[in-house]
Design a protein around this motif. Structure first.
Motif, PDB file in Angstrom:
ATOM      1  N   ASP A   1     -27.805   4.795 -45.799  1.00 44.99           N
ATOM      2  CA  ASP A   1     -28.100   3.384 -45.525  1.00 44.99           C
ATOM      3  C   ASP A   1     -27.972   3.061 -44.041  1.00 44.99           C
ATOM      4  N   LEU A   2     -29.079   2.624 -43.440  1.00 50.92           N
ATOM      5  CA  LEU A   2     -29.069   2.264 -42.024  1.00 50.92           C
ATOM      6  C   LEU A   2     -28.905   0.767 -41.790  1.00 50.92           C
ATOM      7  N   SER A   3     -28.856  -0.026 -42.845  1.00 52.90           N
ATOM      8  CA  SER A   3     -28.814  -1.478 -42.663  1.00 52.90           C
ATOM      9  C   SER A   3     -27.678  -1.960 -41.761  1.00 52.90           C
ATOM     10  N   PRO A   4     -26.487  -1.350 -41.759  1.00 51.81           N
ATOM     11  CA  PRO A   4     -25.444  -1.821 -40.841  1.00 51.81           C
ATOM     12  C   PRO A   4     -25.825  -1.658 -39.361  1.00 51.81           C
ATOM     13  N   LEU A   5     -26.771  -0.797 -39.068  1.00 56.55           N
ATOM     14  CA  LEU A   5     -27.153  -0.565 -37.673  1.00 56.55           C
ATOM     15  C   LEU A   5     -28.152  -1.598 -37.149  1.00 56.55           C
ATOM     16  N   ALA A   6     -28.698  -2.436 -38.012  1.00 54.61           N
ATOM     17  CA  ALA A   6     -29.736  -3.397 -37.622  1.00 54.61           C
ATOM     18  C   ALA A   6     -29.272  -4.364 -36.531  1.00 54.61           C
ATOM     19  N   SER A   7     -27.971  -4.596 -36.432  1.00 50.47           N
ATOM     20  CA  SER A   7     -27.448  -5.535 -35.432  1.00 50.47           C
ATOM     21  C   SER A   7     -27.207  -4.891 -34.074  1.00 50.47           C
ATOM     22  N   LEU A   8     -27.371  -3.574 -33.974  1.00 45.60           N
ATOM     23  CA  LEU A   8     -27.069  -2.859 -32.728  1.00 45.60           C
ATOM     24  C   LEU A   8     -28.285  -2.847 -31.799  1.00 45.60           C
ATOM     25  N   THR A   9     -28.662  -4.027 -31.347  1.00 44.87           N
ATOM     26  CA  THR A   9     -29.893  -4.177 -30.559  1.00 44.87           C
ATOM     27  C   THR A   9     -29.793  -3.544 -29.176  1.00 44.87           C
ATOM     28  N   GLY A  10     -28.607  -3.159 -28.748  1.00 44.36           N
ATOM     29  CA  GLY A  10     -28.450  -2.502 -27.454  1.00 44.36           C
ATOM     30  C   GLY A  10     -28.655  -0.993 -27.505  1.00 44.36           C
ATOM     31  N   LEU A  11     -28.870  -0.445 -28.698  1.00 41.21           N
ATOM     32  CA  LEU A  11     -29.067   1.002 -28.819  1.00 41.21           C
ATOM     33  C   LEU A  11     -30.332   1.437 -28.099  1.00 41.21           C
ATOM     34  N   SER A  12     -30.211   2.450 -27.254  1.00 39.48           N
ATOM     35  CA  SER A  12     -31.395   3.033 -26.627  1.00 39.48           C
ATOM     36  C   SER A  12     -31.615   4.470 -27.101  1.00 39.48           C
ATOM     37  N   TYR A  13     -30.570   5.143 -27.519  1.00 40.38           N
ATOM     38  CA  TYR A  13     -30.651   6.532 -27.979  1.00 40.38           C
ATOM     39  C   TYR A  13     -30.009   6.603 -29.358  1.00 40.38           C
ATOM     40  N   LEU A  14     -30.768   7.079 -30.338  1.00 41.84           N
ATOM     41  CA  LEU A  14     -30.268   7.148 -31.709  1.00 41.84           C
ATOM     42  C   LEU A  14     -30.636   8.492 -32.313  1.00 41.84           C
ATOM     43  N   GLU A  15     -29.622   9.210 -32.745  1.00 42.76           N
ATOM     44  CA  GLU A  15     -29.809  10.537 -33.327  1.00 42.76           C
ATOM     45  C   GLU A  15     -29.268  10.537 -34.755  1.00 42.76           C
ATOM     46  N   LEU A  16     -30.183  10.723 -35.721  1.00 41.99           N
ATOM     47  CA  LEU A  16     -29.819  10.702 -37.135  1.00 41.99           C
ATOM     48  C   LEU A  16     -30.456  11.869 -37.891  1.00 41.99           C
ATOM     49  N   GLU A  17     -30.542  13.004 -37.256  1.00 42.49           N
ATOM     50  CA  GLU A  17     -31.161  14.164 -37.884  1.00 42.49           C
ATOM     51  C   GLU A  17     -30.299  14.692 -39.024  1.00 42.49           C
ATOM     52  N   ARG A  18     -30.980  15.301 -40.000  1.00 40.45           N
ATOM     53  CA  ARG A  18     -30.312  15.974 -41.115  1.00 40.45           C
ATOM     54  C   ARG A  18     -29.290  15.091 -41.832  1.00 40.45           C
ATOM     55  N   ASN A  19     -29.762  13.914 -42.229  1.00 40.56           N
ATOM     56  CA  ASN A  19     -28.989  13.024 -43.083  1.00 40.56           C
ATOM     57  C   ASN A  19     -29.751  12.883 -44.395  1.00 40.56           C
ATOM     58  N   GLN A  20     -29.528  11.815 -45.122  1.00 42.35           N
ATOM     59  CA  GLN A  20     -30.212  11.571 -46.398  1.00 42.35           C
ATOM     60  C   GLN A  20     -30.935  10.235 -46.362  1.00 42.35           C
ATOM     61  N   ILE A  21     -31.563   9.946 -45.235  1.00 46.84           N
ATOM     62  CA  ILE A  21     -32.180   8.645 -44.984  1.00 46.84           C
ATOM     63  C   ILE A  21     -33.613   8.620 -45.508  1.00 46.84           C
ATOM     64  N   SER A  22     -33.920   7.584 -46.270  1.00 42.13           N
ATOM     65  CA  SER A  22     -35.302   7.386 -46.713  1.00 42.13           C
ATOM     66  C   SER A  22     -35.851   6.059 -46.195  1.00 42.13           C
ATOM     67  N   ASP A  23     -35.006   5.052 -46.071  1.00 51.52           N
ATOM     68  CA  ASP A  23     -35.434   3.721 -45.628  1.00 51.52           C
ATOM     69  C   ASP A  23     -35.023   3.498 -44.177  1.00 51.52           C
ATOM     70  N   ILE A  24     -36.015   3.398 -43.289  1.00 47.79           N
ATOM     71  CA  ILE A  24     -35.721   3.167 -41.869  1.00 47.79           C
ATOM     72  C   ILE A  24     -36.044   1.733 -41.448  1.00 47.79           C
ATOM     73  N   SER A  25     -36.188   0.814 -42.407  1.00 49.21           N
ATOM     74  CA  SER A  25     -36.556  -0.563 -42.077  1.00 49.21           C
ATOM     75  C   SER A  25     -35.613  -1.235 -41.068  1.00 49.21           C
ATOM     76  N   PRO A  26     -34.298  -0.946 -41.050  1.00 46.40           N
ATOM     77  CA  PRO A  26     -33.444  -1.576 -40.034  1.00 46.40           C
ATOM     78  C   PRO A  26     -33.835  -1.217 -38.599  1.00 46.40           C
ATOM     79  N   LEU A  27     -34.553  -0.130 -38.404  1.00 43.97           N
ATOM     80  CA  LEU A  27     -34.936   0.273 -37.045  1.00 43.97           C
ATOM     81  C   LEU A  27     -35.998  -0.641 -36.448  1.00 43.97           C
TER      82      LEU A  27
END
Length: 161
Positions: free
Chosen positions: A70-96
């Motif tokens: 679940d990436l929804s908690p990351l939706a508020s991190l608008t200052g992120l410029s570099y995000l690395e989420l390789e080899r997880n179990q993510i299917s929904d990237i809508s928060p990005l």
């Protein structure tokens, strides 16, 4: 084999934390570290990223090789410029879609099948990079996924797929 982050709760001025290849699962001790800008926790046991939602200064987040879904908690991190989420179990990237400051995104080896949130992200443009290898994408010519990739490329985004 670090598993407990609670000793860090008093380090209010901490800017960077690198603790890859450990046994960390609970990120709640980090929720009060308002100055944290760099967080690298590759290869741990992290499932819940909600304690990171309040870290407004976070610009570089690396959470590859964790069982994150679940990436929804990351939706508020608008200052992120570099995000690395390789080899997880993510299917929904809508928060990005809301992370318009992103410049480089690594999503390789997940279960992603819908790229529209990346297209909806108005901040992704010239010189930015998105890595999508080894996902559940339909890469046949004319598919929705290929159309989304072409749209990102037309905006100058470097897309690896």
């Amino acid at each position: 084999q670090v598993s407990d982050l609670s000793p860090l709760t008093s380090l209010e001025d901490l800017y960077g934390l690198i603790l890859g290849e450990n046994q960390i699962s609970d990120l709640s001790p980090l929720s009060s570290l308002a100055n944290l800008g760099l967080l690298i926790l590759r290869d741990n046991q992290i499932r819940d990223t909600s304690p990171l939602a309040s870290l407004a200064e976070l610009s570089d987040l690396r959470l590859s090789d964790n069982p994150i879904r679940d990436l929804s908690p990351l939706a508020s991190l608008t200052g992120l410029s570099y995000l690395e989420l390789e080899r997880n179990q993510i299917s929904d990237i809508s928060p990005l879609a809301y992370l318009t400051g992103l410049k480089e995104v690594y999503l390789t080896s997940n279960q992603i099948s819908d790229l529209s949130p990346l297209v909806e992200n108005s901040g992704l443009g010239m010189g930015d990079a998105v890595h999508l290898e080894d996902n559940n994408l339909d890469l046949s010519e004319g598919s929705v996924d290929m159309e989304n990739i072409r749209e990102l490329q037309a905006r100058g985004v470097l897309v690896s797929y």
